[in-house]
Design a protein around this motif. Structure first.
Motif, PDB file in Angstrom:
ATOM      1  N   UNK A 163       0.851  -1.182   0.000  1.00  0.00           N
ATOM      2  CA  UNK A 163       0.000   0.000   0.000  1.00  0.00           C
ATOM      3  C   UNK A 163       0.892   1.239   0.000  1.00  0.00           C
ATOM      4  N   UNK A 164       0.341   2.358  -0.442  1.00  0.00           N
ATOM      5  CA  UNK A 164       1.084   3.616  -0.482  1.00  0.00           C
ATOM      6  C   UNK A 164       0.321   4.694   0.268  1.00  0.00           C
ATOM      7  N   UNK A 165       0.989   5.333   1.213  1.00  0.00           N
ATOM      8  CA  UNK A 165       0.439   6.506   1.871  1.00  0.00           C
ATOM      9  C   UNK A 165       0.849   7.746   1.091  1.00  0.00           C
ATOM     10  N   UNK A 166      -0.015   8.757   1.117  1.00  0.00           N
ATOM     11  CA  UNK A 166       0.293  10.004   0.419  1.00  0.00           C
ATOM     12  C   UNK A 166      -0.010  11.183   1.332  1.00  0.00           C
ATOM     13  N   UNK A 167       0.743  12.259   1.150  1.00  0.00           N
ATOM     14  CA  UNK A 167       0.491  13.519   1.855  1.00  0.00           C
ATOM     15  C   UNK A 167      -0.418  14.359   0.970  1.00  0.00           C
ATOM     16  N   UNK A 168      -1.483  14.912   1.554  1.00  0.00           N
ATOM     17  CA  UNK A 168      -2.441  15.670   0.768  1.00  0.00           C
ATOM     18  C   UNK A 168      -2.907  16.908   1.530  1.00  0.00           C
ATOM     19  N   UNK A 169      -3.444  17.852   0.777  1.00  0.00           N
ATOM     20  CA  UNK A 169      -3.957  19.078   1.371  1.00  0.00           C
ATOM     21  C   UNK A 169      -5.191  19.543   0.637  1.00  0.00           C
ATOM     22  N   UNK A 170      -5.811  20.590   1.131  1.00  0.00           N
ATOM     23  CA  UNK A 170      -6.987  21.156   0.496  1.00  0.00           C
ATOM     24  C   UNK A 170      -6.616  21.737  -0.869  1.00  0.00           C
ATOM     25  N   UNK A 171      -7.496  21.520  -1.846  1.00  0.00           N
ATOM     26  CA  UNK A 171      -7.267  22.085  -3.176  1.00  0.00           C
ATOM     27  C   UNK A 171      -7.344  23.610  -3.155  1.00  0.00           C
ATOM     28  N   UNK A 172      -7.899  24.181  -2.083  1.00  0.00           N
ATOM     29  CA  UNK A 172      -8.039  25.633  -1.991  1.00  0.00           C
ATOM     30  C   UNK A 172      -6.787  26.314  -1.450  1.00  0.00           C
ATOM     31  N   UNK A 173      -5.847  25.521  -0.931  1.00  0.00           N
ATOM     32  CA  UNK A 173      -4.620  26.096  -0.378  1.00  0.00           C
ATOM     33  C   UNK A 173      -3.538  26.175  -1.445  1.00  0.00           C
ATOM     34  N   UNK A 251     -11.310  18.087  -4.668  1.00  0.00           N
ATOM     35  CA  UNK A 251     -11.362  18.669  -3.324  1.00  0.00           C
ATOM     36  C   UNK A 251      -9.995  18.714  -2.656  1.00  0.00           C
ATOM     37  N   UNK A 252      -9.098  17.843  -3.074  1.00  0.00           N
ATOM     38  CA  UNK A 252      -7.770  17.777  -2.469  1.00  0.00           C
ATOM     39  C   UNK A 252      -6.716  17.689  -3.564  1.00  0.00           C
ATOM     40  N   UNK A 253      -5.469  17.880  -3.168  1.00  0.00           N
ATOM     41  CA  UNK A 253      -4.349  17.654  -4.090  1.00  0.00           C
ATOM     42  C   UNK A 253      -3.247  16.937  -3.333  1.00  0.00           C
ATOM     43  N   UNK A 254      -2.451  16.168  -4.065  1.00  0.00           N
ATOM     44  CA  UNK A 254      -1.358  15.400  -3.475  1.00  0.00           C
ATOM     45  C   UNK A 254      -0.046  16.155  -3.619  1.00  0.00           C
ATOM     46  N   UNK A 255       0.857  15.913  -2.676  1.00  0.00           N
ATOM     47  CA  UNK A 255       2.162  16.577  -2.700  1.00  0.00           C
ATOM     48  C   UNK A 255       3.286  15.549  -2.779  1.00  0.00           C
ATOM     49  N   UNK A 256       4.326  15.902  -3.468  1.00  0.00           N
ATOM     50  CA  UNK A 256       5.561  15.112  -3.459  1.00  0.00           C
ATOM     51  C   UNK A 256       6.347  15.496  -2.211  1.00  0.00           C
ATOM     52  N   UNK A 257       6.917  14.508  -1.549  1.00  0.00           N
ATOM     53  CA  UNK A 257       7.686  14.756  -0.330  1.00  0.00           C
ATOM     54  C   UNK A 257       8.898  13.828  -0.306  1.00  0.00           C
ATOM     55  N   UNK A 258       9.866  14.082   0.586  1.00  0.00           N
ATOM     56  CA  UNK A 258      11.015  13.167   0.723  1.00  0.00           C
ATOM     57  C   UNK A 258      10.683  11.934   1.567  1.00  0.00           C
ATOM     58  N   UNK A 259       9.441  11.795   1.971  1.00  0.00           N
ATOM     59  CA  UNK A 259       9.044  10.695   2.851  1.00  0.00           C
ATOM     60  C   UNK A 259       8.927   9.375   2.082  1.00  0.00           C
ATOM     61  N   UNK A 260       9.341   8.295   2.721  1.00  0.00           N
ATOM     62  CA  UNK A 260       9.137   6.944   2.194  1.00  0.00           C
ATOM     63  C   UNK A 260       7.905   6.382   2.896  1.00  0.00           C
ATOM     64  N   UNK A 261       6.796   6.307   2.179  1.00  0.00           N
ATOM     65  CA  UNK A 261       5.527   5.988   2.829  1.00  0.00           C
ATOM     66  C   UNK A 261       4.876   4.716   2.296  1.00  0.00           C
TER      67      UNK A 261
END
Length: 292
Positions: A163-173, A251-261
Motif C-alpha cells: 500500500x502507499x500513503x500520500x500527503x495531501x492538502x486542500x485544493x483551496x490552499x 477537493x484535495x491535491x497530493x504533494x511530493x515529499x522526501x518521505x518513504x511511505x
C-alpha cells in the motif's frame, strides 16, 4: 453428562458479544437458559471461561484455547447441515480490520465471497490496528487485516498487499507541489489517533529529520481527517486507496515529499491455531488479489 452443541453455541456467542444476555438473544434462548448452559460447560471442563470486567465478560486463557476448537465443531455442524445445498460453506465469519482495509478493500472481497457462498454471514469490526490485535487476542475475531505493525507473541502475521500513503492538502490552499523537510516541519497537520497504523508509519518515516509534527487535531475516523483537510485545517496523510473520490472531485491535491511511505498490509491470525474452513477459504481468496 457430555458437552452439547448448545453449550458451545452459547460460549462462542458470549465471546463475540461480551454478555450472556446478548448471547442469549443471539442464539434465541432465554437469559437464564444461557447462563445455565455456560455454568454446565464450565463444570464439565473444570475451569472458568470468563471473568467479569465491569458490565462485560472477558475471556480467560483457558477459554481462548477452547475457542478455535469450539468454532471448528460448530463450523463442521453447519457444513453437515448445508450438505443438501450447492454451497459447501455456511455459518458466520468474524473479521476485524483496520480502517483503510475495512472501508475500502474488504467490502469488495466480502461481496465476491458472498456470491460464491451465499450462506456465509459476515461480522466485520473496524478499528485501529491496536483494536484489531485486541479483537484477535480476545477471540472476538478469527482473522485480522491491519495496516500497521504487529509483533505479538500469540499472533502470526503474513504480508498481504503493498500500500502507499500520500500527503495531501486542500485544493483551496496554495503550496508548492513538492514539499521539503522544512515545509513538513512548519505545516499544521491533521492526524489519525495514536495507535493508528497510518500515524505510526508517518511518524517513523519522519525519522530524525523531524522530531515532532505540529498536530492541530487528532481524529479517530478517516472521513473526519479528510473533511478537516478539505476545510484547510492542515496537511493529512492517508492511504491512496482512501482518497480516490476526493481526488476525482477536485477537493484535495497530493504533494511530493522526501518521505518513504510505502507499507505492507498484513493478515494476522492466532498462532498455533487452525482456522475454520470459512476463515481459511476467505483468507485464501484475499491472498489471490495480485496487487492494489
Amino acid at each position: 453428562m457430555r458437552i452439547t452443541l448448545r453449550q458451545l453455541q452459547i460460549f462462542e456467542a458470549v465471546v463475540h458479544t461480551g454478555s450472556v444476555t446478548a448471547a442469549a438473544e443471539m442464539v434465541s434462548i432465554s437469559q437464564p437458559a444461557a447462563s445455565q448452559a455456560l455454568r454446565e460447560l464450565e463444570a464439565l471442563l473444570g475451569q472458568s471461561l470468563f471473568r467479569r470486567h465491569g458490565k462485560r465478560l472477558q475471556i480467560t486463557p483457558q477459554a481462548r484455547h477452547l475457542l478455535p476448537q469450539a468454532r471448528a465443531v460448530l463450523s463442521q455442524i453447519e457444513q453437515i447441515e448445508s450438505m443438501g445445498s450447492d454451497d459447501e460453506l455456511s455459518g458466520s465469519l468474524h473479521i476485524a480490520a483496520s480502517v483503510s482495509v475495512g472501508n475500502y478493500l474488504l467490502p469488495e472481497q466480502m461481496s465476491i465471497f458472498k456470491q460464491q457462498h451465499p450462506n456465509i454471514r459476515f461480522n466485520l469490526d473496524i478499528g485501529n490496528t491496536q483494536h484489531v490485535i485486541q479483537q484477535l487476542l480476545t477471540g472476538k475475531a478469527e482473522v485480522g487485516f491491519i495496516e500497521g505493525y504487529c509483533q505479538h507473541a500469540e499472533l502470526m502475521t503474513k504480508v498481504w498487499l503493498k500500500d502507499e500513503l500520500v500527503v495531501f492538502g486542500s485544493a483551496q490552499e496554495i503550496r508548492p507541489e513538492s514539499l521539503s523537510w522544512n515545509d513538513l516541519q512548519e505545516a499544521d497537520w491533521v492526524m489519525r489517533e495514536a495507535g493508528s497504523g497510518t500515524r505510526n508509519i508517518l511518524e517513523q518515516a519522519m525519522g530524525k529529520n523531524i522530531t515532532q509534527l505540529n498536530v492541530v487535531i487528532s481524529l479517530a475516523h478517516m472521513e473526519a481527517v479528510k473533511q478537516a483537510v478539505i476545510h484547510k485545517m492542515g496537511l493529512g496523510c492517508l492511504s491512496r486507496i482512501a482518497l480516490s473520490q476526493e481526488l476525482s472531485s477536485g477537493l484535495i491535491k497530493l504533494y511530493q515529499t522526501p518521505l518513504e511511505l510505502n507499507r505492507n498490509l498484513l493478515i494476522i491470525t492466532p498462532k498455533n491455531t487452525a482456522l475454520t474452513k470459512n476463515a481459511q477459504s476467505f483468507v485464501d481468496q484475499c491472498y489471490s488479489i495480485p496487487s492494489l
